[in-house]
Design a protein around this motif. Structure first.
Motif, PDB file in Angstrom:
ATOM      1  N   VAL A 214      -6.928 -78.993  34.883  1.00  0.00           N
ATOM      2  CA  VAL A 214      -6.644 -78.507  33.533  1.00  0.00           C
ATOM      3  C   VAL A 214      -5.371 -77.664  33.565  1.00  0.00           C
ATOM      4  CG1 VAL A 214      -7.495 -77.121  31.589  1.00  0.00           C
ATOM      5  CG2 VAL A 214      -9.106 -78.500  32.943  1.00  0.00           C
ATOM      6  N   HIS A 215      -4.378 -78.043  32.762  1.00  0.00           N
ATOM      7  CA  HIS A 215      -3.147 -77.252  32.660  1.00  0.00           C
ATOM      8  C   HIS A 215      -3.449 -75.900  32.026  1.00  0.00           C
ATOM      9  CE1 HIS A 215       0.580 -75.833  30.736  1.00  0.00           C
ATOM     10  NE2 HIS A 215       1.260 -76.562  31.603  1.00  0.00           N
ATOM     11  N   GLY A 216      -4.129 -75.915  30.887  1.00  0.00           N
ATOM     12  CA  GLY A 216      -4.627 -74.697  30.274  1.00  0.00           C
ATOM     13  C   GLY A 216      -3.728 -74.028  29.254  1.00  0.00           C
ATOM     14  N   ASP A 217      -2.479 -74.467  29.140  1.00  0.00           N
ATOM     15  CA  ASP A 217      -1.570 -73.809  28.192  1.00  0.00           C
ATOM     16  C   ASP A 217      -0.542 -74.804  27.670  1.00  0.00           C
ATOM     17  OD1 ASP A 217      -0.572 -71.639  26.731  1.00  0.00           O
ATOM     18  OD2 ASP A 217       0.840 -71.072  28.305  1.00  0.00           O
ATOM     19  N   LEU A 218      -1.001 -75.996  27.328  1.00  0.00           N
ATOM     20  CA  LEU A 218      -0.074 -77.037  26.912  1.00  0.00           C
ATOM     21  C   LEU A 218       0.311 -76.872  25.446  1.00  0.00           C
ATOM     22  CD1 LEU A 218       1.293 -79.484  28.217  1.00  0.00           C
ATOM     23  CD2 LEU A 218      -0.459 -80.908  27.163  1.00  0.00           C
ATOM     24  N   ARG A 219       1.613 -76.888  25.198  1.00  0.00           N
ATOM     25  CA  ARG A 219       2.184 -76.853  23.856  1.00  0.00           C
ATOM     26  C   ARG A 219       3.600 -77.394  23.988  1.00  0.00           C
ATOM     27  NH1 ARG A 219       1.989 -71.045  25.467  1.00  0.00           N
ATOM     28  NH2 ARG A 219       4.166 -70.424  25.755  1.00  0.00           N
ATOM     29  N   ALA A 220       4.310 -77.527  22.885  1.00  0.00           N
ATOM     30  CA  ALA A 220       5.605 -78.213  22.905  1.00  0.00           C
ATOM     31  C   ALA A 220       6.588 -77.609  23.889  1.00  0.00           C
ATOM     32  CB  ALA A 220       6.207 -78.231  21.498  1.00  0.00           C
ATOM     33  N   ASP A 221       6.648 -76.287  23.982  1.00  0.00           N
ATOM     34  CA  ASP A 221       7.629 -75.661  24.871  1.00  0.00           C
ATOM     35  C   ASP A 221       7.251 -75.778  26.336  1.00  0.00           C
ATOM     36  OD1 ASP A 221       5.672 -73.628  23.768  1.00  0.00           O
ATOM     37  OD2 ASP A 221       6.479 -72.490  25.454  1.00  0.00           O
ATOM     38  N   ASN A 222       6.061 -76.290  26.641  1.00  0.00           N
ATOM     39  CA  ASN A 222       5.670 -76.552  28.015  1.00  0.00           C
ATOM     40  C   ASN A 222       5.680 -78.034  28.340  1.00  0.00           C
ATOM     41  OD1 ASN A 222       5.366 -73.880  28.723  1.00  0.00           O
ATOM     42  ND2 ASN A 222       3.187 -73.802  28.264  1.00  0.00           N
ATOM     43  N   VAL A 223       6.410 -78.795  27.533  1.00  0.00           N
ATOM     44  CA  VAL A 223       6.576 -80.237  27.734  1.00  0.00           C
ATOM     45  C   VAL A 223       8.063 -80.549  27.801  1.00  0.00           C
ATOM     46  CG1 VAL A 223       6.272 -82.532  26.695  1.00  0.00           C
ATOM     47  CG2 VAL A 223       4.412 -80.845  26.584  1.00  0.00           C
ATOM     48  N   PRO A 244     -12.536 -82.853  31.483  1.00  0.00           N
ATOM     49  CA  PRO A 244     -11.303 -83.633  31.370  1.00  0.00           C
ATOM     50  C   PRO A 244     -10.664 -83.627  29.990  1.00  0.00           C
ATOM     51  CG  PRO A 244     -13.220 -85.072  31.549  1.00  0.00           C
ATOM     52  CD  PRO A 244     -13.697 -83.686  31.844  1.00  0.00           C
ATOM     53  N   TRP A 245     -11.381 -83.193  28.964  1.00  0.00           N
ATOM     54  CA  TRP A 245     -10.858 -83.225  27.596  1.00  0.00           C
ATOM     55  C   TRP A 245     -10.328 -81.875  27.125  1.00  0.00           C
ATOM     56  CZ3 TRP A 245     -13.801 -80.001  24.423  1.00  0.00           C
ATOM     57  CH2 TRP A 245     -15.080 -79.688  24.876  1.00  0.00           C
ATOM     58  N   LEU A 246     -10.364 -80.869  28.006  1.00  0.00           N
ATOM     59  CA  LEU A 246     -10.003 -79.524  27.560  1.00  0.00           C
ATOM     60  C   LEU A 246      -8.541 -79.397  27.175  1.00  0.00           C
ATOM     61  CD1 LEU A 246     -12.009 -77.111  29.880  1.00  0.00           C
ATOM     62  CD2 LEU A 246     -12.510 -77.854  27.549  1.00  0.00           C
ATOM     63  N   ASP A 247      -7.633 -79.964  27.971  1.00  0.00           N
ATOM     64  CA  ASP A 247      -6.215 -79.832  27.622  1.00  0.00           C
ATOM     65  C   ASP A 247      -5.916 -80.459  26.266  1.00  0.00           C
ATOM     66  OD1 ASP A 247      -4.852 -78.303  29.547  1.00  0.00           O
ATOM     67  OD2 ASP A 247      -4.897 -79.954  30.976  1.00  0.00           O
ATOM     68  N   LEU A 248      -6.572 -81.557  25.962  1.00  0.00           N
ATOM     69  CA  LEU A 248      -6.390 -82.174  24.648  1.00  0.00           C
ATOM     70  C   LEU A 248      -6.820 -81.199  23.553  1.00  0.00           C
ATOM     71  CD1 LEU A 248      -5.754 -84.693  22.889  1.00  0.00           C
ATOM     72  CD2 LEU A 248      -8.159 -85.365  23.208  1.00  0.00           C
ATOM     73  N   ALA A 249      -7.997 -80.609  23.703  1.00  0.00           N
ATOM     74  CA  ALA A 249      -8.501 -79.666  22.697  1.00  0.00           C
ATOM     75  C   ALA A 249      -7.619 -78.429  22.596  1.00  0.00           C
ATOM     76  CB  ALA A 249      -9.940 -79.273  23.034  1.00  0.00           C
ATOM     77  N   PHE A 250      -7.204 -77.887  23.726  1.00  0.00           N
ATOM     78  CA  PHE A 250      -6.370 -76.684  23.712  1.00  0.00           C
ATOM     79  C   PHE A 250      -5.000 -76.949  23.092  1.00  0.00           C
ATOM     80  CE2 PHE A 250      -8.512 -74.783  27.783  1.00  0.00           C
ATOM     81  CZ  PHE A 250      -9.700 -74.637  27.078  1.00  0.00           C
ATOM     82  N   PHE A 251      -4.500 -78.147  23.258  1.00  0.00           N
ATOM     83  CA  PHE A 251      -3.172 -78.541  22.803  1.00  0.00           C
ATOM     84  C   PHE A 251      -3.096 -78.741  21.292  1.00  0.00           C
ATOM     85  CE2 PHE A 251      -0.298 -82.498  22.628  1.00  0.00           C
ATOM     86  CZ  PHE A 251       0.889 -81.784  22.563  1.00  0.00           C
ATOM     87  N   LEU A 252      -4.160 -79.244  20.698  1.00  0.00           N
ATOM     88  CA  LEU A 252      -4.070 -79.758  19.327  1.00  0.00           C
ATOM     89  C   LEU A 252      -3.836 -78.714  18.232  1.00  0.00           C
ATOM     90  CD1 LEU A 252      -6.633 -82.690  19.489  1.00  0.00           C
ATOM     91  CD2 LEU A 252      -4.137 -82.813  19.313  1.00  0.00           C
ATOM     92  N   PRO A 253      -4.336 -77.485  18.327  1.00  0.00           N
ATOM     93  CA  PRO A 253      -3.955 -76.520  17.282  1.00  0.00           C
ATOM     94  C   PRO A 253      -2.447 -76.322  17.175  1.00  0.00           C
ATOM     95  CG  PRO A 253      -5.890 -75.733  18.432  1.00  0.00           C
ATOM     96  CD  PRO A 253      -5.403 -76.940  19.195  1.00  0.00           C
ATOM     97  N   SER A 254      -1.738 -76.310  18.297  1.00  0.00           N
ATOM     98  CA  SER A 254      -0.283 -76.159  18.245  1.00  0.00           C
ATOM     99  C   SER A 254       0.372 -77.408  17.678  1.00  0.00           C
ATOM    100  CB  SER A 254       0.278 -75.848  19.633  1.00  0.00           C
ATOM    101  OG  SER A 254       0.234 -76.960  20.492  1.00  0.00           O
ATOM    102  N   VAL A 255      -0.211 -78.576  17.938  1.00  0.00           N
ATOM    103  CA  VAL A 255       0.329 -79.821  17.386  1.00  0.00           C
ATOM    104  C   VAL A 255       0.250 -79.799  15.871  1.00  0.00           C
ATOM    105  CG1 VAL A 255      -0.047 -82.312  17.194  1.00  0.00           C
ATOM    106  CG2 VAL A 255      -0.132 -81.200  19.444  1.00  0.00           C
ATOM    107  N   GLU A 256      -0.917 -79.450  15.338  1.00  0.00           N
ATOM    108  CA  GLU A 256      -1.071 -79.386  13.884  1.00  0.00           C
ATOM    109  C   GLU A 256      -0.156 -78.309  13.292  1.00  0.00           C
ATOM    110  OE1 GLU A 256      -4.558 -78.505  10.578  1.00  0.00           O
ATOM    111  OE2 GLU A 256      -5.082 -79.562  12.432  1.00  0.00           O
ATOM    112  N   MET A 257      -0.056 -77.182  13.965  1.00  0.00           N
ATOM    113  CA  MET A 257       0.813 -76.095  13.526  1.00  0.00           C
ATOM    114  C   MET A 257       2.263 -76.544  13.424  1.00  0.00           C
ATOM    115  SD  MET A 257       1.672 -72.622  15.684  1.00  0.00           S
ATOM    116  CE  MET A 257       2.463 -73.572  16.990  1.00  0.00           C
TER     117      MET A 257
END
Length: 331
Positions: A214-223, A244-257
């Motif tokens: 798990v990366h744990g802090d995925l968002r646009a500036d970490n890609v 295995p699905w945690l990074d997807l869940a953690f990532f998505l609020p920033s995607v919608e934002m």
């Protein structure tokens, strides 16, 4: 709040150190570690860390991405810098992450990473860039961990994450009211439902358990999207082992934002999300909402003035996701 048109707020820190800000001995040590004289250095303001981060050009014609964090200048961030070194050493070779080339842990923690040829995703999110990241997340979830790795389970890495609402509910009433006042109508919403959130978050630790990286802090500036269109994940200090699905869940609020579409719809249409049970997802979204919302009501940490704004902006799509999962929370 600084933002791109329709792309939501950006993760950046104008108080980051520049190359000239670093002491001469630190710059000399970077050159020693890199094996060549530094001829040019271009810092970045993306991300929230206050230390130096940027591309360094060397006299031998190569480049390296350098991070420099001072123990005395930024004592609270030195732990993250050192955690990133441990995490990168534990990453499997097939993970799309820049390789750690060298490091030093003295009064300054220094790290030299492989320099990627590419750029952060354009915002608002494009379908193509988002698809590349979603594919990378699928691959990451299926990547076997390195035997003997030093990564710890997410459920033991930050126990406070799983009790954010309980901790808030235990605060004196006047403290709760004062904190929630910073959140406006969302603060009022949180106060109305806090007991429910406390009950739901009790299931979060079990939902997060697992054996995936798990990366744990995925968002646009970490890609970084490289010149061949491959998505790379950078900044790994929060790496753990979990579902295995945690990074997807953690990532998505920033995607919608940042204009990338509904977190709920993306989750349920992604291969990693389709089989996740309602209660498990509700528990994780509950703690995500609490983490972003309750953090955003605190004062900004020293030298990271934009962090609370960014967390507040992620709290809203997380809360809306929770409302979509449990419609009685709406209103």
């Amino acid at each position: 709040m600084d933002q791109r048109p329709n792309g939501g707020p950006l993760a950046f820190n104008t108080m980051r150190l520049t190359w000239p800000d670093l002491p001469h001995r630190v710059r000399d040590r970077v050159a020693d570690l890199a094996g060549a004289e530094v001829v040019n250095a271009r810092g970045t303001t993306t991300g929230f860390g206050p230390g130096f981060a940027g591309i360094v050009d060397l006299a031998n014609g190569t480049r390296v991405f350098v991070k420099a964090t001072g123990e005395h200048e930024h004592p609270w961030s030195i732990g993250l810098a050192r955690a990133e070194l441990r995490a990168n050493a534990a990453l499997p070779e097939t993970v799309p992450a820049p390789r750690l080339l060298w490091s030093d842990q003295g009064a300054w923690t220094l790290a030299g990473f492989e320099c990627l040829e590419g750029a952060s995703p354009s915002l608002p999110w494009s379908t193509s860039d988002l698809g590349r990241v979603f594919d990378a997340l699928t691959d990451l979830a299926r990547t076997p961990l390195t035997p003997g790795h030093a990564l710890i389970p997410i459920v033991t890495s930050d126990t406070e994450f799983f009790t954010v609402w309980e901790s808030f509910a235990k605060r004196p009433k006047q403290e709760r009211l004062a904190a929630a006042a910073r959140g406006g109508r969302w603060g009022e919403w949180a106060l109305r439902h806090v007991d429910t959130f406390v009950a739901w978050e009790c299931e979060a630790a079990a939902a997060c358990a697992g054996g995936a990286l798990v990366h744990g802090d995925l968002r646009a500036d970490n890609v970084v999207i490289d010149t061949c269109g491959k998505a790379w994940m950078v900044d790994w200090p929060h790496a753990t082992v979990g579902a295995p699905w945690l990074d997807l869940a953690f990532f998505l609020p920033s995607v919608e934002m940042q204009g990338g579409g509904s977190a709920l719809e993306h989750f349920r249409s992604h291969p990693l999300g389709v089989s996740v049970g309602h209660r498990e997802l509700r528990a994780v979204v509950t703690v995500l909402t609490g983490y972003f919302m309750l953090s955003s009501w605190q004062d900004a940490p020293e030298q990271i003035p934009r962090l609370r704004e960014f967390q507040a902006a992620q709290a809203i799509p997380a809360a809306r996701w929770l409302q979509a999962l449990e419609p009685e929370l709406a209103g």
